[in-house]
Scaffold this active site. Structure first.
Site, PDB file in Angstrom:
ATOM      1  CD  GLN A   7      80.083 -44.611 -27.937  1.00 15.44           C
ATOM      2  OE1 GLN A   7      80.578 -44.744 -26.835  1.00 15.44           O
ATOM      3  NE2 GLN A   7      78.694 -44.505 -27.678  1.00 15.44           N
TER       4      GLN A   7
ATOM      5  CE1 TYR B 181      57.474 -38.441 -36.716  1.00 15.22           C
ATOM      6  CE2 TYR B 181      56.516 -37.700 -34.892  1.00 15.22           C
ATOM      7  CZ  TYR B 181      57.519 -37.955 -35.420  1.00 15.22           C
ATOM      8  OH  TYR B 181      58.757 -38.089 -34.851  1.00 15.22           O
TER       9      TYR B 181
HETATM   10  C1  LIG Z   1      62.496 -39.477 -27.520  1.00 11.72           C
HETATM   11  C2  LIG Z   1      63.098 -38.593 -27.969  1.00 11.72           C
HETATM   12  C3  LIG Z   1      62.516 -37.670 -29.232  1.00 11.72           C
HETATM   13  C4  LIG Z   1      63.252 -36.838 -29.764  1.00 11.72           C
HETATM   14  N1  LIG Z   1      62.733 -36.163 -30.895  1.00 11.72           N
HETATM   15  C5  LIG Z   1      63.532 -35.131 -31.442  1.00 11.72           C
HETATM   16  C6  LIG Z   1      62.749 -34.224 -32.519  1.00 11.72           C
HETATM   17  O1  LIG Z   1      61.658 -34.665 -32.908  1.00 11.72           O
HETATM   18  N2  LIG Z   1      63.534 -33.365 -33.142  1.00 11.72           N
HETATM   19  C7  LIG Z   1      64.581 -33.267 -32.598  1.00 11.72           C
HETATM   20  O2  LIG Z   1      65.307 -32.022 -33.288  1.00 11.72           O
HETATM   21  N3  LIG Z   1      65.065 -33.849 -31.824  1.00 11.72           N
HETATM   22  C8  LIG Z   1      64.828 -34.748 -31.401  1.00 11.72           C
HETATM   23  N4  LIG Z   1      65.344 -35.450 -30.284  1.00 11.72           N
HETATM   24  C9  LIG Z   1      66.622 -35.053 -29.662  1.00 11.72           C
HETATM   25  C10 LIG Z   1      67.714 -35.538 -30.558  1.00 11.72           C
HETATM   26  O3  LIG Z   1      67.546 -36.865 -30.632  1.00 11.72           O
HETATM   27  C11 LIG Z   1      69.059 -35.242 -29.924  1.00 11.72           C
HETATM   28  O4  LIG Z   1      68.987 -33.703 -29.383  1.00 11.72           O
HETATM   29  C12 LIG Z   1      70.081 -35.401 -31.113  1.00 11.72           C
HETATM   30  O5  LIG Z   1      70.209 -36.546 -31.683  1.00 11.72           O
HETATM   31  C13 LIG Z   1      71.715 -34.991 -30.480  1.00 11.72           C
HETATM   32  O6  LIG Z   1      72.598 -35.378 -31.325  1.00 11.72           O
HETATM   33  P1  LIG Z   1      74.037 -35.200 -30.918  1.00 11.72           P
HETATM   34  O7  LIG Z   1      74.786 -35.615 -32.167  1.00 11.72           O
HETATM   35  O8  LIG Z   1      74.399 -33.988 -30.207  1.00 11.72           O
HETATM   36  O9  LIG Z   1      74.062 -36.423 -29.918  1.00 11.72           O
HETATM   37  P2  LIG Z   1      74.005 -37.877 -30.136  1.00 11.72           P
HETATM   38  O10 LIG Z   1      72.943 -38.159 -31.226  1.00 11.72           O
HETATM   39  O11 LIG Z   1      73.739 -38.699 -28.914  1.00 11.72           O
HETATM   40  O12 LIG Z   1      75.242 -38.588 -30.882  1.00 11.72           O
HETATM   41  C14 LIG Z   1      76.261 -38.680 -30.254  1.00 11.72           C
HETATM   42  C15 LIG Z   1      77.034 -39.764 -30.728  1.00 11.72           C
HETATM   43  O13 LIG Z   1      78.385 -39.647 -30.250  1.00 11.72           O
HETATM   44  C16 LIG Z   1      78.668 -41.354 -29.932  1.00 11.72           C
HETATM   45  N5  LIG Z   1      79.787 -41.183 -28.814  1.00 11.72           N
HETATM   46  C17 LIG Z   1      79.302 -41.140 -27.574  1.00 11.72           C
HETATM   47  N6  LIG Z   1      80.270 -41.202 -26.892  1.00 11.72           N
HETATM   48  C18 LIG Z   1      81.442 -41.637 -27.389  1.00 11.72           C
HETATM   49  C19 LIG Z   1      82.839 -41.412 -27.209  1.00 11.72           C
HETATM   50  N7  LIG Z   1      83.340 -41.511 -26.089  1.00 11.72           N
HETATM   51  N8  LIG Z   1      83.579 -41.625 -28.388  1.00 11.72           N
HETATM   52  C20 LIG Z   1      83.256 -41.868 -29.626  1.00 11.72           C
HETATM   53  N9  LIG Z   1      81.833 -41.674 -29.841  1.00 11.72           N
HETATM   54  C21 LIG Z   1      80.947 -41.443 -28.855  1.00 11.72           C
HETATM   55  C22 LIG Z   1      77.552 -41.753 -29.899  1.00 11.72           C
HETATM   56  O14 LIG Z   1      77.709 -43.265 -30.291  1.00 11.72           O
HETATM   57  C23 LIG Z   1      76.800 -40.940 -30.907  1.00 11.72           C
HETATM   58  O15 LIG Z   1      76.737 -41.660 -32.220  1.00 11.72           O
HETATM   59  C24 LIG Z   1      64.723 -36.566 -29.515  1.00 11.72           C
HETATM   60  C25 LIG Z   1      65.241 -37.044 -28.418  1.00 11.72           C
HETATM   61  C26 LIG Z   1      64.367 -38.131 -27.836  1.00 11.72           C
HETATM   62  C27 LIG Z   1      65.171 -38.923 -26.923  1.00 11.72           C
END
Ligand SMILES: Cc1cc2nc3c(=O)[nH]c(=O)nc-3n(C[C@H](O)[C@H](O)[C@H](O)COP(=O)(O)OP(=O)(O)OC[C@H]3O[C@@H](n4cnc5c(N)ncnc54)[C@H](O)[C@@H]3O)c2cc1C
Length: 394
Positions: free
Chosen positions: A36, A219
């Site tokens: 998106q 860190y």
């Molecule tokens: C404070 C914090 C610290 C964290 N620390 C860690 C850590 O140390 N180690 C670790 O492994 N994890 C950590 N995490 C968790 C990690 O950030 C997430 O679990 C991970 O980024 C999930 O990846 P994802 O690709 O599933 O989702 P996301 O990273 O949320 O990616 C989803 C993607 O989909 C896109 N999207 C959403 N809706 C649509 C749509 N309708 N159409 C098209 N695109 C869309 C978004 O723009 C985004 O690019 C942390 C999270 C937080 C909040």
């Protein structure tokens, strides 16, 4: 074009979506990623990576790219934010840790891990990356999936992988279980140049200062050039949303009376980015017809085990392997994928909540935590993490 010849559509170009695209392309599948945002990228903050995900990097051929910018800390340490005492440490840089898990424990800038996945996807002729494509819904037509985007026009695929994160549109349609659970925990994050951190506070460890209803983690990142700070506190003031600016005044109020080291770190930052932390109950039923969920869309978790991105990457490898092994029977592949993933990810989701309680313990609970963890040997600390860090077979 016959449905089976169409690319697999991945909704979301975060770490999970790109990991899925890369893993699938390595199995010879064409993939179309719809993101998106106007560009593929990640926000500026750090992320911790367990040895279980380094195993996945190895499998995906990413180790060299990741190692270019990752930092490998000596220890994960929990310190009491009131007394300063060390509560427990996991010696992640030790020979014993490396011998046990075969892969290292690292920390990395999110942009760097995302960039490594992105570069690998860009190199693959099988991966098409489309930005500015916000998915609004999809239709399963039996032999194909047709995805609608806000920008207009539909995109056809053989299968659909919902990797669109915590607020997943795909999950809304596939599972329909409403909004995520607002945990009542708020995170503020910042990345600061290492020169701003006084020498007596610099160390190559992941340090967590556990206080009553608060914690602070710090860190070094990017070969030690910058420092990552995460602070968490309880608040019912915020409902949902993310990526807005935090209020430093509120932070100082919440961390009042804590150790000088904690207060010194807080004083270094003027501009914090804020996240309202949410998760969901673990569920079964990650797929329906030609669509399947992955990463935060399937199993959003609190970050207290630092595993969300690690789990998303493991998901990606397992999904690609199951689709490859099922030779066209996507229903069997989706079933095998969920079966292999749902208990492991549920365990992380539920344990992460428990770890949040442990970090934020107050009064007698705090005393109990400190007394139970006192004297934990390096071997015991390593054994305790084995269920997670030993990773999955590939
Ligand atoms: C404070 C914090 C610290 C964290 N620390 C860690 C850590 O140390 N180690 C670790 O492994 N994890 C950590 N995490 C968790 C990690 O950030 C997430 O679990 C991970 O980024 C999930 O990846 P994802 O690709 O599933 O989702 P996301 O990273 O949320 O990616 C989803 C993607 O989909 C896109 N999207 C959403 N809706 C649509 C749509 N309708 N159409 C098209 N695109 C869309 C978004 O723009 C985004 O690019 C942390 C999270 C937080 C909040």
């Amino acid at each position: 074009m016959a449905g089976r010849d169409l690319p697999i559509i991945v909704v979301g170009g975060g770490i999970g979506g790109l990991a899925a695209a890369l893993a699938l392309s390595k199995k010879g599948r064409a993939v179309h990623v719809l993101e998106q945002a106007a560009t593929f990228g990640e926000i500026g903050a750090g992320i911790q990576l367990g040895p279980n995900v380094f195993k996945m990097f190895d499998y995906l051929g990413l180790t060299e790219a990741i190692n270019q910018t990752a930092v490998f800390p000596g220890n994960l340490m929990m310190r009491d934010a009131l007394s300063g005492e060390e509560v427990v440490r996991v010696p992640v840089g030790s020979a014993g840790f490396k011998a046990r898990f075969k892969y290292p424990y690292g920390v990395i800038h999110r942009a760097d891990i995302h960039g490594a996945f992105l570069a690998a996807c860009r190199k693959s002729p099988l991966v098409t990356l489309s930005a500015s494509r916000k998915v609004t819904g999809y239709e399963d037509r039996g032999d194909r999936v047709v995805v609608e985007t806000e920008q207009g026009g539909s995109v056809e695929g053989s299968l659909l992988v919902g990797a669109d994160g915590l607020w997943s549109k795909v999950r809304g349609q596939l599972v329909g279980d409403g909004k995520p659970r607002v945990s009542g925990h708020i995170a503020y994050r910042a990345v600061i140049p290492t020169q701003k951190v006084p020498a007596h506070l610099q160390q190559n460890n992941v340090v967590l200062w556990a206080g009553p209803k608060t914690h602070l983690v710090h860190y070094p990142l990017r070969r030690g050039e910058v420092y990552n700070l995460v602070v968490v506190f309880h608040s019912s003031r915020y409902e949902e949303g993310w990526d807005t600016y935090g209020d430093p005044e509120e932070l100082h109020e919440r961390f009042k009376g804590q150790r000088p080291e904690v207060l010194e770190f807080l004083a270094m930052v003027n501009e914090w980015k804020m996240w309202v932390l949410c998760d969901r109950e673990p569920i079964k039923g990650w797929s329906k017809g030609r669509s399947v969920l992955l990463g935060d869309a399937a199993h959003p978790m609190l970050q207290y085990l630092a595993q969300g991105a690690c789990m998303a990457t493991e998901d990606a490898v397992v999904l690609a392997n199951k689709l490859d092994a099922a030779k066209g029977d996507h229903a069997a592949a989706f079933e095998a994928y969920e079966k292999e993933r749902y208990l492991r990810t549920a365990r992380v989701q539920l344990m992460a909540r428990f770890y949040g309680e442990l970090y934020h313990a107050a009064d007698v609970r705090r005393d109990l935590r400190n007394s139970l963890l006192a004297g934990t040997t390096p071997e015991a600390a390593i054994n305790g993490a084995a269920w997670l860090y030993s990773g999955i077979p590939v």
